[in-house]
Design a protein around this motif. Sequence first.
Motif, PDB file in Angstrom:
ATOM      1  N   CYS A 110       0.842  -1.202   0.000  1.00 55.64           N
ATOM      2  CA  CYS A 110       0.000   0.000   0.000  1.00 55.64           C
ATOM      3  C   CYS A 110       0.881   1.257   0.000  1.00 55.64           C
ATOM      4  N   PRO A 111       0.294   2.425  -0.300  1.00 58.54           N
ATOM      5  CA  PRO A 111       1.081   3.660  -0.244  1.00 58.54           C
ATOM      6  C   PRO A 111       1.633   3.906   1.162  1.00 58.54           C
ATOM      7  N   VAL A 112       2.906   4.269   1.223  1.00 62.72           N
ATOM      8  CA  VAL A 112       3.541   4.630   2.493  1.00 62.72           C
ATOM      9  C   VAL A 112       4.116   6.034   2.334  1.00 62.72           C
ATOM     10  N   VAL A 113       3.682   6.910   3.200  1.00 67.86           N
ATOM     11  CA  VAL A 113       4.102   8.319   3.133  1.00 67.86           C
ATOM     12  C   VAL A 113       4.991   8.630   4.321  1.00 67.86           C
ATOM     13  N   ASN A 114       6.309   8.598   4.146  1.00 71.56           N
ATOM     14  CA  ASN A 114       7.095   8.175   3.004  1.00 71.56           C
ATOM     15  C   ASN A 114       8.013   7.048   3.431  1.00 71.56           C
ATOM     16  N   ARG A 115       8.424   6.255   2.481  1.00 73.97           N
ATOM     17  CA  ARG A 115       9.438   5.245   2.788  1.00 73.97           C
ATOM     18  C   ARG A 115      10.784   5.939   3.016  1.00 73.97           C
ATOM     19  N   ALA A 248       7.544  18.823 -13.712  1.00 78.16           N
ATOM     20  CA  ALA A 248       8.895  18.518 -13.207  1.00 78.16           C
ATOM     21  C   ALA A 248       8.864  18.245 -11.702  1.00 78.16           C
ATOM     22  N   CYS A 249       8.011  18.977 -10.981  1.00 70.74           N
ATOM     23  CA  CYS A 249       7.882  18.727  -9.534  1.00 70.74           C
ATOM     24  C   CYS A 249       7.376  17.306  -9.290  1.00 70.74           C
ATOM     25  N   LEU A 250       6.373  16.908 -10.052  1.00 72.88           N
ATOM     26  CA  LEU A 250       5.833  15.556  -9.888  1.00 72.88           C
ATOM     27  C   LEU A 250       6.877  14.508 -10.260  1.00 72.88           C
ATOM     28  N   ARG A 251       7.631  14.802 -11.321  1.00 73.47           N
ATOM     29  CA  ARG A 251       8.674  13.867 -11.751  1.00 73.47           C
ATOM     30  C   ARG A 251       9.742  13.736 -10.654  1.00 73.47           C
ATOM     31  N   ALA A 252      10.122  14.864 -10.065  1.00 75.10           N
ATOM     32  CA  ALA A 252      11.146  14.837  -9.011  1.00 75.10           C
ATOM     33  C   ALA A 252      10.664  14.004  -7.830  1.00 75.10           C
ATOM     34  N   ALA A 253       9.409  14.217  -7.435  1.00 75.30           N
ATOM     35  CA  ALA A 253       8.868  13.452  -6.297  1.00 75.30           C
ATOM     36  C   ALA A 253       8.834  11.960  -6.621  1.00 75.30           C
ATOM     37  N   ARG A 254       8.437  11.653  -7.847  1.00 74.81           N
ATOM     38  CA  ARG A 254       8.411  10.232  -8.250  1.00 74.81           C
ATOM     39  C   ARG A 254       9.819   9.649  -8.247  1.00 74.81           C
ATOM     40  N   ASP A 255      10.763  10.394  -8.833  1.00 72.38           N
ATOM     41  CA  ASP A 255      12.148   9.907  -8.897  1.00 72.38           C
ATOM     42  C   ASP A 255      12.702   9.640  -7.498  1.00 72.38           C
ATOM     43  N   LEU A 256      12.311  10.477  -6.560  1.00 70.25           N
ATOM     44  CA  LEU A 256      12.820  10.333  -5.194  1.00 70.25           C
ATOM     45  C   LEU A 256      11.968   9.362  -4.373  1.00 70.25           C
ATOM     46  N   ASP A 257      10.948   8.795  -4.997  1.00 65.89           N
ATOM     47  CA  ASP A 257      10.062   7.845  -4.306  1.00 65.89           C
ATOM     48  C   ASP A 257       9.377   8.498  -3.113  1.00 65.89           C
ATOM     49  N   LEU A 258       8.869   9.709  -3.336  1.00 68.25           N
ATOM     50  CA  LEU A 258       8.195  10.443  -2.273  1.00 68.25           C
ATOM     51  C   LEU A 258       6.731  10.663  -2.652  1.00 68.25           C
ATOM     52  N   LEU A 259       5.828  10.102  -1.884  1.00 68.18           N
ATOM     53  CA  LEU A 259       4.403  10.329  -2.135  1.00 68.18           C
ATOM     54  C   LEU A 259       3.968  11.689  -1.597  1.00 68.18           C
ATOM     55  N   LEU A 260       4.691  12.176  -0.626  1.00 65.54           N
ATOM     56  CA  LEU A 260       4.463  13.533  -0.099  1.00 65.54           C
ATOM     57  C   LEU A 260       5.814  14.235  -0.096  1.00 65.54           C
ATOM     58  N   ALA A 261       5.872  15.382  -0.750  1.00 65.02           N
ATOM     59  CA  ALA A 261       7.140  16.111  -0.811  1.00 65.02           C
ATOM     60  C   ALA A 261       6.876  17.600  -0.672  1.00 65.02           C
TER      61      ALA A 261
END
Lengths: 305, 368
Positions: A110-115, A248-261
Amino acid sequence: MILVCGGLLDGVTELVCARLDACGYTWHLLDLARFPTGYRLAWRPTGAGAEGHIAGPDWTVDLADLSGVYVRFLGPEGRLPQPDASPEDGVALRAEADACLNALFEDLRCPVVNRVGGGMSNNSKPYQALLLQRAGLEVPPTLVTNDPAAVRAFHDEHGDVIYKSASGVRSIVRRLGAEQLARLDALRDGPAQFQAFIPGENVRVHTVGERVFAARVASEAVDYRYAHLDGLDVEMTPVALPPAVEAACLRAARDLDLLLAGIDLKVTPDGDWYCFEVNPCPGFIYYERHSGLPISLALAELLRG
Amino acid sequence: MAMTMRPVVAKRTAAKGLVRGIGVVGRHTKRIAASLSSASLGFVVSLSSVVHDRLGGRVVRLTRGVLWGGDVLHLLLGHPHDPCCAGVLERLQARGVPARIVTDPLAPPARFVWRLDASGPIGRLALDGACDEAIDGVLVRAAPWLDPAGWDPADHAYMQAETQAVLLAWLASLPCPVVNRASAAHWYRPRLPLLAWRPLLAQCALPMPDAVVTNAPDAAERFRRRLAADGVPGAVCTPLTSAAAWLVGPADWPRLAPLLDRTPVCLAEPHGAVTTACIVGGEIVWDPVPPAEAPALASGLRRLAEATGLTFVEVSFAPVREGLAVVAVDARPALEHFSAPAADRILDGLADLLTAGEESDAALEALA
């Protein structure tokens, strides 16, 4: 079922719990001030996601029933010592407990905010800047050096320069002035990070899953987070990001594996957007209260699935 | 390394995609190069390569954007007493390749400059504080360690954090071969217990021993019974922050409950004798001998290396109830774990990885 791991004395965790209540979502608190005391857990790392359960003081949840986990670890000051444990043992036991949860979170489907892995880049700001640039965000011209001559050349080139730590330690932004320029020989002991000062307005972005919340921050302070130390005010207004910056913000968050950033941007008078850093565990309550952006609502919906 | 190369070779190189941007020196990059280097300005390229220096009429090796006139150097980031560093150093020197073991490349008198702007990252390092090194390959064996002597403890912790933060960025931006170029997650947590590797091992279809993580005595007891039903009399108990382990035999189970009152532990099924695989680039070195399952495990091991971005990883396998399973992973392989012939192959492999660019250059030189 949502699992909130944190301490209720922490304002952000308290806000998340209150928002979940307001939404009518069911949740349990794993109180990190006490954990593991008073909790029992058992899980098998199967390779297809963890299987098992966690039991709190008056609840038990099957890991398969979790729709989302929000975690905000506490510092040592927020943790209650285990009975009869020496201070040294207490530190070791806290580390074991945190490692247990982090391993579990890595193995949950499940989603974990954040690993925890996603937040590691925050320990190296130049490394994170490199990742942000690769994600398509413009970063301020940056110099990391122990060479006083390179700093002087950088200062000559950009005129207005700030400095801050390269790690996450002692991370306060200061302007490089005559006093600091006179002390550059101290750099020989170790490098420091310098950045061209970017004029313009601060914009704080929070990404929650695929949703983006941006607020323009008006303050006279160099680092508005510490404006109160200088007796200065802060005002925040919701703002729409240019589509490319938002993507780009969404891409950065995805790249960093952050569901909340929490992403710190600045927009110059010429309309150029710069990114300074990403906070993997943002204290978004400050921004939600100032801007009215529904960050905690989006988070609650993400955790609900 | 002085070499000659006619322009035609540069064209061929560009055609092969090895060199980008030859002859394209924009205002911006010129300014950066000028501010970073006191040497005469040559070409600015976007990949480590060999190009022609128009002004000096000589060929220099470039590392992302800035020229160096000094000799190329392979940097072994670790400790001199590390057998792996020492062994690689010996091999590189035997090949005539300059190399150096460095514990902290930022320690005085080193001069370090790293810039990041719209054109990307550019770095420069002079270990002696004067002459810039042309870093042509790096083996990462250990994060830098700052001697605490003379430091206030709080300042030392700060400077240690700063040094690690800076080197992580620098290593991430180097265009030359970097063996074990770590992500932040691996840089800051280089020695993870097996438990932390499990999700990734599962993604790579690498088998793992049966295990449970618990602080519940009844769950531990259920696990014990499950193992006992298969004729396994005990379990391996490990803490969650280290790779330490101890065997919980039949008489030890009652003593586990007080520990569980304090902390969760990981209980795993015991395993047999270990066979170790070392991933070195594309090669897998098995020690003592490849098991029958080696061909089936090879793709999983390569996927593991690819997923972590690590080119040098030690993975230990051992028989458990359902066959061979991973019982340990180490992103900083220990040469001491391997027999002499396997260690030799590993060291040769590392030297090959670090000098991969040299072979390309030699081929280019032959073409010229």
